[in-house]
Design a protein around this motif. Structure first.
Motif, PDB file in Angstrom:
ATOM      1  N   SER A 290      -7.003  15.607   9.146  1.00  5.74           N
ATOM      2  CA  SER A 290      -6.368  14.582   8.383  1.00  5.74           C
ATOM      3  C   SER A 290      -6.612  13.690   7.537  1.00  5.74           C
ATOM      4  O   SER A 290      -8.019  13.809   7.255  1.00  5.74           O
ATOM      5  CB  SER A 290      -6.050  13.569   9.892  1.00  5.74           C
ATOM      6  OG  SER A 290      -5.294  14.028  10.733  1.00  5.74           O
ATOM      7  N   GLU A 291      -6.248  12.916   6.792  1.00  5.12           N
ATOM      8  CA  GLU A 291      -6.334  11.860   5.600  1.00  5.12           C
ATOM      9  C   GLU A 291      -6.298  10.612   6.200  1.00  5.12           C
ATOM     10  O   GLU A 291      -5.183  10.296   6.577  1.00  5.12           O
ATOM     11  CB  GLU A 291      -5.873  12.137   4.255  1.00  5.12           C
ATOM     12  CG  GLU A 291      -6.366  11.390   3.236  1.00  5.12           C
ATOM     13  CD  GLU A 291      -5.301  11.457   2.040  1.00  5.12           C
ATOM     14  OE1 GLU A 291      -5.984  11.348   0.821  1.00  5.12           O
ATOM     15  OE2 GLU A 291      -4.384  12.025   2.018  1.00  5.12           O
ATOM     16  N   ILE A 292      -7.086   9.802   6.027  1.00  5.49           N
ATOM     17  CA  ILE A 292      -6.866   8.071   6.290  1.00  5.49           C
ATOM     18  C   ILE A 292      -7.183   7.713   4.676  1.00  5.49           C
ATOM     19  O   ILE A 292      -8.105   7.677   4.337  1.00  5.49           O
ATOM     20  CB  ILE A 292      -7.769   7.546   7.162  1.00  5.49           C
ATOM     21  CG1 ILE A 292      -7.533   8.121   8.711  1.00  5.49           C
ATOM     22  CG2 ILE A 292      -7.594   6.022   7.280  1.00  5.49           C
ATOM     23  CD1 ILE A 292      -8.393   7.403   9.773  1.00  5.49           C
ATOM     24  N   ARG A 293      -6.046   7.102   4.513  1.00  2.00           N
ATOM     25  CA  ARG A 293      -6.218   6.194   2.923  1.00  2.00           C
ATOM     26  C   ARG A 293      -6.372   4.722   3.443  1.00  2.00           C
ATOM     27  O   ARG A 293      -5.555   4.257   3.928  1.00  2.00           O
ATOM     28  CB  ARG A 293      -4.612   6.444   2.246  1.00  2.00           C
ATOM     29  CG  ARG A 293      -4.462   7.975   1.917  1.00  2.00           C
ATOM     30  CD  ARG A 293      -3.453   7.937   0.659  1.00  2.00           C
ATOM     31  NE  ARG A 293      -2.092   7.201   1.124  1.00  2.00           N
ATOM     32  CZ  ARG A 293      -1.156   7.749   1.664  1.00  2.00           C
ATOM     33  NH1 ARG A 293      -1.072   9.219   1.837  1.00  2.00           N
ATOM     34  NH2 ARG A 293       0.210   7.150   1.952  1.00  2.00           N
ATOM     35  N   VAL A 294      -7.365   4.364   2.888  1.00  2.00           N
ATOM     36  CA  VAL A 294      -7.550   2.674   2.749  1.00  2.00           C
ATOM     37  C   VAL A 294      -7.559   2.234   1.596  1.00  2.00           C
ATOM     38  O   VAL A 294      -8.670   2.039   0.897  1.00  2.00           O
ATOM     39  CB  VAL A 294      -9.141   2.753   3.333  1.00  2.00           C
ATOM     40  CG1 VAL A 294      -9.407   1.235   3.834  1.00  2.00           C
ATOM     41  CG2 VAL A 294      -9.340   3.498   4.563  1.00  2.00           C
ATOM     42  N   ASP A 295      -6.412   2.007   1.123  1.00  2.00           N
ATOM     43  CA  ASP A 295      -6.030   1.505  -0.289  1.00  2.00           C
ATOM     44  C   ASP A 295      -5.015   0.547  -0.660  1.00  2.00           C
ATOM     45  O   ASP A 295      -4.574   0.336  -1.637  1.00  2.00           O
ATOM     46  CB  ASP A 295      -5.453   2.926  -0.926  1.00  2.00           C
ATOM     47  CG  ASP A 295      -3.960   3.389  -0.293  1.00  2.00           C
ATOM     48  OD1 ASP A 295      -3.613   2.646   0.544  1.00  2.00           O
ATOM     49  OD2 ASP A 295      -3.348   4.361  -0.765  1.00  2.00           O
ATOM     50  N   GLY A 296      -4.773  -0.416   0.747  1.00  2.00           N
ATOM     51  CA  GLY A 296      -3.862  -1.469   0.435  1.00  2.00           C
ATOM     52  C   GLY A 296      -2.720  -1.324   0.002  1.00  2.00           C
ATOM     53  O   GLY A 296      -1.798  -2.217  -0.351  1.00  2.00           O
ATOM     54  N   GLY A 297      -2.132   0.035   0.434  1.00  2.00           N
ATOM     55  CA  GLY A 297      -0.663   0.370   0.215  1.00  2.00           C
ATOM     56  C   GLY A 297      -0.593   1.245  -1.203  1.00  2.00           C
ATOM     57  O   GLY A 297       0.727   1.598  -1.521  1.00  2.00           O
ATOM     58  N   TYR A 298      -1.594   1.287  -2.000  1.00  2.00           N
ATOM     59  CA  TYR A 298      -1.342   2.002  -3.341  1.00  2.00           C
ATOM     60  C   TYR A 298      -0.573   3.144  -3.275  1.00  2.00           C
ATOM     61  O   TYR A 298       0.542   3.283  -4.252  1.00  2.00           O
ATOM     62  CB  TYR A 298      -2.847   2.062  -3.978  1.00  2.00           C
ATOM     63  CG  TYR A 298      -2.770   2.279  -5.404  1.00  2.00           C
ATOM     64  CD1 TYR A 298      -2.390   3.535  -5.891  1.00  2.00           C
ATOM     65  CD2 TYR A 298      -3.204   1.237  -6.386  1.00  2.00           C
ATOM     66  CE1 TYR A 298      -2.500   3.584  -7.392  1.00  2.00           C
ATOM     67  CE2 TYR A 298      -3.087   1.287  -7.648  1.00  2.00           C
ATOM     68  CZ  TYR A 298      -2.890   2.512  -8.295  1.00  2.00           C
ATOM     69  OH  TYR A 298      -2.934   2.682  -9.767  1.00  2.00           O
ATOM     70  N   CYS A 299      -0.769   4.102  -2.537  1.00  2.00           N
ATOM     71  CA  CYS A 299      -0.075   5.466  -2.533  1.00  2.00           C
ATOM     72  C   CYS A 299       1.142   5.412  -1.945  1.00  2.00           C
ATOM     73  O   CYS A 299       1.957   6.621  -2.078  1.00  2.00           O
ATOM     74  CB  CYS A 299      -1.045   6.532  -2.015  1.00  2.00           C
ATOM     75  SG  CYS A 299      -2.672   6.807  -2.710  1.00  2.00           S
ATOM     76  N   VAL A 300       1.693   4.302  -1.425  1.00  2.00           N
ATOM     77  CA  VAL A 300       3.023   4.307  -0.781  1.00  2.00           C
ATOM     78  C   VAL A 300       4.104   4.190  -1.871  1.00  2.00           C
ATOM     79  O   VAL A 300       5.253   4.773  -1.663  1.00  2.00           O
ATOM     80  CB  VAL A 300       2.832   3.189   0.279  1.00  2.00           C
ATOM     81  CG1 VAL A 300       4.378   3.027   0.755  1.00  2.00           C
ATOM     82  CG2 VAL A 300       2.108   3.177   1.330  1.00  2.00           C
ATOM     83  N   ILE A 301       3.842   3.460  -2.851  1.00  2.00           N
ATOM     84  CA  ILE A 301       4.821   3.370  -3.833  1.00  2.00           C
ATOM     85  C   ILE A 301       4.642   4.336  -4.972  1.00  2.00           C
ATOM     86  O   ILE A 301       3.298   4.829  -5.368  1.00  2.00           O
ATOM     87  CB  ILE A 301       4.694   1.924  -4.429  1.00  2.00           C
ATOM     88  CG1 ILE A 301       3.400   1.473  -4.935  1.00  2.00           C
ATOM     89  CG2 ILE A 301       5.235   1.127  -3.160  1.00  2.00           C
ATOM     90  CD1 ILE A 301       3.642  -0.060  -5.391  1.00  2.00           C
TER      91      ILE A 301
END
Length: 301
Positions: A290-301
């Motif tokens: 699994s990957e946990i992205r800790v990016d403030g939502g950057y990759c969502v948009i």
């Protein structure tokens, strides 16, 4: 790629009608505070590469905060690793009931791009602790060149550290974990494994982190039945000391990064602490690949 933070005291305020304000360090909270037992790192032997400073050093601090007392800080220069180990022990004892002799934190020299150097580091760890439970492959570099201008020797060096170094670190970890029942390996990738950063050009770095992400998935499948879990943390833009120095000379770049992040801000290194402890601990014992992205939502948009 950045420097660790200085310990600071934080206020913990309970119900106003019952208790008064109690000041604790960031290392040890109130003895009455309840935490999920499986999140504890007590009794575990941990190793972090690229840990003399930056995010790697923050990961070490998170493990100590969660009860780990047996830790190997691994970095390119031995003295910097040793100094970081000594500083972490001293910091851990401030305003706590812990003493320096309660910790076994060692600093080791290792060039992760060299398989032999990685094997030597693991041998020292096994000689010291007898086992290894949780490993974080955090060593990595980033450079910004346009594709046409990127010197080949620097591309090769980047891949040797970011990709080959991560592989060597994980392979030797698994070799030592499997005879002792398994363990947790965590790759530090980047949101750049999922998106193309702008405005800075960094194609080889982005590709190296995409490779690390898929490498973790592949190894997770290969070692799953051997109880070796392999997961990824992908940070977004973090306000490390090095990043702050860079942005001080380019405030417009900071505004650009923040405007592209849905939360409208950059992360602090300690924002990664919960994710690293979760994946390294028994709380994630059924999570692998699994990957946990800790990016403030950057990759969502």
């Amino acid at each position: 790629m950045a420097f660790g933070l200085i310990s600071r005291s934080l206020p913990i305020i309970s119900r106003t009608a019952v208790r008064s304000c109690v000041i604790q360090t960031r290392f040890y909270s109130s003895p009455n505070k309840k935490t999920l037992p499986s999140l504890s790192m007590e009794g575990k032997v941990c190793m972090v590469t690229g840990a003399a400073r930056g995010l790697g050093n923050e990961f070490c601090r998170a493990f100590i905060q969660s009860g780990c007392t047996s830790l190997a800080i691994v970095d390119l220069k031995e003295q910097e690793a040793v100094d970081a180990a000594e500083a972490l022990v001293a910091e851990s004892c401030v305003n706590s009931n812990m003493k320096p002799e309660d910790f076994n934190i060692i600093g080791l020299e290792c060039d992760v791009s060299s398989e032999r150097s990685v094997q030597k580091a693991y041998q020292q760890i096994m000689d010291t602790f007898g086992r290894i439970d949780s490993v974080v492959a955090s060593a990595g570099i980033v450079e910004n060149y346009s594709a046409f201008d990127y010197p080949f020797d620097r591309i090769r060096r980047l891949y040797d550290i970011n990709v080959h170094g991560a592989f060597f670190t994980a392979r030797e970890a698994a070799r030592n974990m499997i005879p002792n029942g398994g363990g947790s390996i965590i790759f530090i990738a980047s949101m750049s494994a999922n998106i193309v950063n702008i405005p800075q050009p960094q194609t080889p770095y982005n590709a190296s982190k995409a490779a690390v992400k898929h490498m973790a998935s592949s190894l997770a499948v290969e070692w799953a039945k051997k109880n070796v879990r392999v997961n990824v943390i992908s940070p977004g833009y973090m306000l490390t000391k090095l990043t702050k120095t860079i942005l001080a000379h380019d405030p417009e770049l900071k505004k650009t990064w923040e405007s592209l992040t849905p939360m409208g801000k950059m992360g602090e290194p300690e924002d990664l602490s919960g994710a690293i402890v979760f994946l390294a601990s028994d709380a994630s014992r059924f999570i692998t690949g699994s990957e946990i992205r800790v990016d403030g939502g950057y990759c969502v948009i």
